[in-house]
Design an enzyme around this catalytic site. Sequence first.
Site, mmCIF file in Angstrom:
data_model
loop_
_atom_site.group_PDB
_atom_site.id
_atom_site.type_symbol
_atom_site.label_atom_id
_atom_site.label_comp_id
_atom_site.label_asym_id
_atom_site.label_seq_id
_atom_site.Cartn_x
_atom_site.Cartn_y
_atom_site.Cartn_z
ATOM 1 N N THR A 1 7.011 -3.109 -3.604
ATOM 2 C CA THR A 1 5.686 -2.720 -3.143
ATOM 3 C C THR A 1 4.811 -2.414 -4.357
ATOM 4 O OG1 THR A 1 6.270 -0.369 -3.036
ATOM 5 C CG2 THR A 1 6.668 -1.701 -1.066
ATOM 6 N N LYS B 1 -11.905 11.519 8.953
ATOM 7 C CA LYS B 1 -11.960 12.354 10.146
ATOM 8 C C LYS B 1 -13.153 13.296 10.026
ATOM 9 C CE LYS B 1 -8.724 14.170 13.484
ATOM 10 N NZ LYS B 1 -7.314 14.485 13.763
#
Length: 540
Positions: A185, A438
């Site tokens: 990754t 958020k």
Amino acid sequence: MIGQMMNSPLTITSLMSFGEKVHGDTEIVSVTMDNPLFRYTFADAFKRTRQLANVLARLGAKPGDCIGTLAWNDHRHLELYYAISCSGMICHTMNPRLFPEQIDYIINHAEDQFVFTDIFFLPLLENLKDRLSSVKGIIVLTDEAHMPDTSMENVYCYETLLAAETDVFNWPEINELDASGLCYTSGTTGNPKGVLYNHRSTVLHAFAGNLGDVMGLGTDDAVMPIVPMFHVNAWGVPYGAIMSGTKIVFPGPKMIDGEALTTLINEEHVTISAGVPTIWLALINYLKESGKTVEPLKRIIVGGAACPVSIMEDFDSYGVYTHVAWGMTEMSPLGTYNPFLDREALGEEEFARLRVKAGRCIYGVEMKITDEQNQDLPWDGVAFGSLKVRGPWICDSYFKMPDSDAHDADGWFDTGDVATIDPSGMMQITDRSKDVIKSGGEWISSIDLENTAVDHPAVVEAAVIGMYHEKWTERPLLLVIKQADAELSKEEMLAWFKGKVATWWIPDDCLFVEELAHTATGKLSKKDLREQYKDYRFPA
């Protein structure tokens, strides 16, 4: 009762044997650092692959060894894919765009015994030579005439080694569950983690990628994988093309050169290609500037990052259909694919809404979304939550991390993406879980805002990050790279969002910047951007 069918193992060796026998005269065209246009056939390629297998044996490489590659998309890299895995070894493809410290880490973590490298990446290895404890030799992917000077010991010339070997090699019997490939990754947090593929997962992934509603490669196609072979096996193209007898055109180091790509497409009659959005932007810009066309090209596949609608519409004007796909290193990588949509039957509005989605999961991949309590959410196109997947080519645990189960107790792998799925199964990524904004208890998709921003004709690239806000906890900050000489004010940029997104989603501020941080795989690095602007405060 057990069925009475043969139990033939699914191995890359069987794929290679099939490609050579059935499609041996299919062409491979390759641009390399030492040859502007190399041309041969599948049969030629696998003859050289047997020579390369003999080279590996003569060098002392053994089954189970990791063999590293630092290479572009070309015919020699393809030979490595097959010779290493079919010899019972593990083909460890490395992303040269990683930081040197990360490359140092993954070579040592994988315990690579040999590293095959393009000339271009040799200086990178020279700077690390005193730290590569397991590496017994470096093989430069070139011929003797182009061998560079080097301060390293045990450096060999690829073509010289091949020329000394016979093309007779007895491939070993391989268990389909034996490891075949290793990809790490990009390591946006902590050290990169290794994903260890096996023969069975790779062959099944190639089958799925060749389905009609996925890449659907055929003998009448010519495919040009621009997505790097060092990044998740070029999305499976080097295996799928051999399986289907599809002509392969490798762009080598020219993968971001719009002019070179245009020439290859037109002269080699490329019908399908795959790459990330920045590649397609470079090609589109060249076509607009030069006035040239790409008539042979019928479809492109876009993945790695969200594709702006503007790129799709630009390709529409050249008669090229854009497919969106989604996946990740841990998924080999294919997870979903957006198939051909009937524009006329759907109508312009519905077609435009659906075409930007990541698509439906392909056979072999199960998919669901869950809330913060791990409860399944409905496929209604409204609810969005953590995207989870499972299937036969999805990571079970990470390499050399035996306790690192990549899945939960029920076998589901949390992708780290936040998504919605509509009643027809079309999935759309709304954000990475760590990047979602958020605001006042409600989620805002940074990806949707970025896609809207780059649709502005004066915008080259845009990023949206959540920043602290006294009242709403978080609010979106827009970072924009403008086109050269473009006249665009902050007020004009923010006004662009009106009517395109919910009013309360519109960023509170816009900063024009010269560059944006990216990961080694070309994605926006939100982590680095948040660190860079950590002291930013919204205007009163």
